[in-house]
Design a protein around this motif. Structure first.
Motif, PDB file in Angstrom:
ATOM      1  N   MET A 145       0.633  11.941  -9.644  1.00 46.68           N
ATOM      2  CA  MET A 145      -0.093  13.198  -9.434  1.00 46.68           C
ATOM      3  C   MET A 145       0.857  14.389  -9.580  1.00 46.68           C
ATOM      4  SD  MET A 145      -2.881  12.102  -6.459  1.00 46.68           S
ATOM      5  CE  MET A 145      -2.384  13.404  -5.456  1.00 46.68           C
ATOM      6  N   TRP A 146       2.076  14.270  -9.040  1.00 49.87           N
ATOM      7  CA  TRP A 146       3.044  15.341  -9.186  1.00 49.87           C
ATOM      8  C   TRP A 146       3.398  15.546 -10.659  1.00 49.87           C
ATOM      9  CZ3 TRP A 146       7.793  14.138 -11.313  1.00 49.87           C
ATOM     10  CH2 TRP A 146       8.616  15.247 -11.529  1.00 49.87           C
ATOM     11  N   ALA A 147       3.630  14.449 -11.402  1.00 50.64           N
ATOM     12  CA  ALA A 147       3.997  14.549 -12.821  1.00 50.64           C
ATOM     13  C   ALA A 147       2.880  15.210 -13.626  1.00 50.64           C
ATOM     14  CB  ALA A 147       4.330  13.172 -13.389  1.00 50.64           C
ATOM     15  N   VAL A 148       1.636  14.857 -13.337  1.00 53.41           N
ATOM     16  CA  VAL A 148       0.493  15.461 -14.028  1.00 53.41           C
ATOM     17  C   VAL A 148       0.419  16.952 -13.706  1.00 53.41           C
ATOM     18  CG1 VAL A 148      -2.039  15.525 -14.121  1.00 53.41           C
ATOM     19  CG2 VAL A 148      -0.836  13.332 -14.255  1.00 53.41           C
ATOM     20  N   ALA A 149       0.604  17.307 -12.437  1.00 52.30           N
ATOM     21  CA  ALA A 149       0.557  18.720 -12.044  1.00 52.30           C
ATOM     22  C   ALA A 149       1.703  19.495 -12.701  1.00 52.30           C
ATOM     23  CB  ALA A 149       0.625  18.851 -10.522  1.00 52.30           C
ATOM     24  N   ALA A 150       2.895  18.925 -12.736  1.00 46.89           N
ATOM     25  CA  ALA A 150       4.040  19.597 -13.368  1.00 46.89           C
ATOM     26  C   ALA A 150       3.795  19.768 -14.865  1.00 46.89           C
ATOM     27  CB  ALA A 150       5.321  18.798 -13.128  1.00 46.89           C
ATOM     28  N   TYR A 151       3.298  18.741 -15.522  1.00 46.03           N
ATOM     29  CA  TYR A 151       3.008  18.810 -16.962  1.00 46.03           C
ATOM     30  C   TYR A 151       1.963  19.888 -17.240  1.00 46.03           C
ATOM     31  CZ  TYR A 151       1.493  17.449 -21.630  1.00 46.03           C
ATOM     32  OH  TYR A 151       1.169  17.464 -22.955  1.00 46.03           O
TER      33      TYR A 151
ATOM     34  N   TRP B 254       0.827  -1.211   0.000  1.00 44.17           N
ATOM     35  CA  TRP B 254       0.000   0.000   0.000  1.00 44.17           C
ATOM     36  C   TRP B 254       0.863   1.263   0.000  1.00 44.17           C
ATOM     37  CZ3 TRP B 254      -4.639   0.066  -1.652  1.00 44.17           C
ATOM     38  CH2 TRP B 254      -5.482  -1.036  -1.482  1.00 44.17           C
ATOM     39  N   ILE B 255       1.945   1.215   0.717  1.00 45.14           N
ATOM     40  CA  ILE B 255       2.857   2.362   0.743  1.00 45.14           C
ATOM     41  C   ILE B 255       3.445   2.601  -0.647  1.00 45.14           C
ATOM     42  CG2 ILE B 255       5.090   3.194   1.640  1.00 45.14           C
ATOM     43  CD1 ILE B 255       4.335   1.873   4.316  1.00 45.14           C
ATOM     44  N   MET B 256       3.828   1.523  -1.319  1.00 49.29           N
ATOM     45  CA  MET B 256       4.380   1.649  -2.683  1.00 49.29           C
ATOM     46  C   MET B 256       3.320   2.205  -3.643  1.00 49.29           C
ATOM     47  SD  MET B 256       7.484   0.937  -2.438  1.00 49.29           S
ATOM     48  CE  MET B 256       8.060   0.733  -4.083  1.00 49.29           C
ATOM     49  N   VAL B 257       2.080   1.761  -3.516  1.00 48.09           N
ATOM     50  CA  VAL B 257       0.988   2.266  -4.362  1.00 48.09           C
ATOM     51  C   VAL B 257       0.778   3.757  -4.082  1.00 48.09           C
ATOM     52  CG1 VAL B 257      -1.511   2.143  -4.760  1.00 48.09           C
ATOM     53  CG2 VAL B 257      -0.155   0.049  -4.681  1.00 48.09           C
ATOM     54  N   ALA B 258       0.801   4.142  -2.819  1.00 43.97           N
ATOM     55  CA  ALA B 258       0.618   5.545  -2.452  1.00 43.97           C
ATOM     56  C   ALA B 258       1.764   6.403  -3.006  1.00 43.97           C
ATOM     57  CB  ALA B 258       0.534   5.689  -0.931  1.00 43.97           C
ATOM     58  N   ILE B 259       2.983   5.910  -2.916  1.00 44.92           N
ATOM     59  CA  ILE B 259       4.132   6.649  -3.450  1.00 44.92           C
ATOM     60  C   ILE B 259       4.014   6.789  -4.964  1.00 44.92           C
ATOM     61  CG2 ILE B 259       6.639   6.535  -3.845  1.00 44.92           C
ATOM     62  CD1 ILE B 259       6.883   5.362  -1.003  1.00 44.92           C
ATOM     63  N   ALA B 260       3.657   5.699  -5.643  1.00 40.46           N
ATOM     64  CA  ALA B 260       3.488   5.738  -7.107  1.00 40.46           C
ATOM     65  C   ALA B 260       2.376   6.708  -7.497  1.00 40.46           C
ATOM     66  CB  ALA B 260       3.206   4.337  -7.643  1.00 40.46           C
ATOM     67  N   ALA B 261       1.277   6.684  -6.745  1.00 40.01           N
ATOM     68  CA  ALA B 261       0.166   7.603  -7.032  1.00 40.01           C
ATOM     69  C   ALA B 261       0.601   9.046  -6.813  1.00 40.01           C
ATOM     70  CB  ALA B 261      -1.036   7.268  -6.149  1.00 40.01           C
ATOM     71  N   GLY B 262       1.386   9.293  -5.772  1.00 44.90           N
ATOM     72  CA  GLY B 262       1.902  10.638  -5.505  1.00 44.90           C
ATOM     73  C   GLY B 262       2.811  11.129  -6.626  1.00 44.90           C
ATOM     74  N   ILE B 263       3.660  10.237  -7.115  1.00 46.03           N
ATOM     75  CA  ILE B 263       4.565  10.613  -8.212  1.00 46.03           C
ATOM     76  C   ILE B 263       3.766  10.919  -9.476  1.00 46.03           C
ATOM     77  CG2 ILE B 263       6.337   9.706  -9.784  1.00 46.03           C
ATOM     78  CD1 ILE B 263       7.557   8.283  -7.322  1.00 46.03           C
TER      79      ILE B 263
END
Length: 197
Positions: A17-23, A6-15
């Motif tokens: 979301m960050w990539a989408v926001a940066a784009y 779950w922690i890995m899924v949360a980290i991947a989801a955070g990355i």
């Protein structure tokens, strides 16, 4: 799924979301550059529309100054072409530099036309010439303000595109550095032509 999963899924989801926001942020800034160039383009069109009228009024009085008048017409044509290229690619540094050179040539030829016009008292007193000259000066001021706004947007975009960690998204999706509109004139040439009729 385990806690580690779950922690890995949360980290991947955070990355993601960050990539989408940066784009999306980079896309927004690039669009703001296009909008800022659109404001310049409006003022350039206004200037390009004034030039033939100015030349036509001057032509009546300055028949033997054909070379000066033709230089203005040629410079206007070159600037129109450069503006069309820049309109299509406002963030391309080479295209923006070509526009700056074409605008320098047009400004120089207009300056020579106005300087030559000083020698013709009838032309200096012509109300149409006075009005067109005032419109040209006003338009030049508007172009200056629009260029400043454009360069501010380019600076913001370039800063965002090279700031870590957004630079990763910028390089991954091809957000290249945008070109500033820089003057190619010397300090002496940078002074606005004085029009006195």
């Amino acid at each position: 799924m385990t806690t580690a999963g779950w922690i890995m899924v949360a980290i991947a989801a955070g990355i993601v979301m960050w990539a989408v926001a940066a784009y999306n942020g980079l896309v927004e800034r690039r669009n703001r550059i296009r909008n800022a160039f659109g404001q310049i383009d409006v003022q350039l069109k206004r200037r390009y529309d004034l030039v033939p009228n100015l030349v036509e009024v001057a032509r009546k009085y300055m028949a033997h100054e054909a070379a000066t008048l033709e230089a203005v017409v040629r410079a206007r044509g070159t600037a129109l072409g450069a503006a069309a290229d820049a309109r299509a690619r406002p963030a391309n540094p080479a295209v923006v530099a070509a526009l700056a050179h074409a605008e320098q040539a047009l400004g120089g030829s207009l300056g020579r036309l106005l300087a030559v016009a000083e020698a013709y008292p009838e032309l200096k007193a012509n109300k149409t010439m006075l009005s067109l000259s005032e419109e040209l000066v006003s338009t030049e001021n508007r172009i200056g303000f629009a260029r400043q706004a454009y360069n501010d947007e380019v600076l913001e975009y370039n800063d965002a595109a090279i700031r870590f960690p957004d630079v990763v998204v910028a390089r991954l999706f091809g957000f290249d550095e945008a070109g500033m509109l820089q003057s190619t004139q010397s300090e002496q040439e940078r002074q606005a032509p004085r029009v006195a009729f």
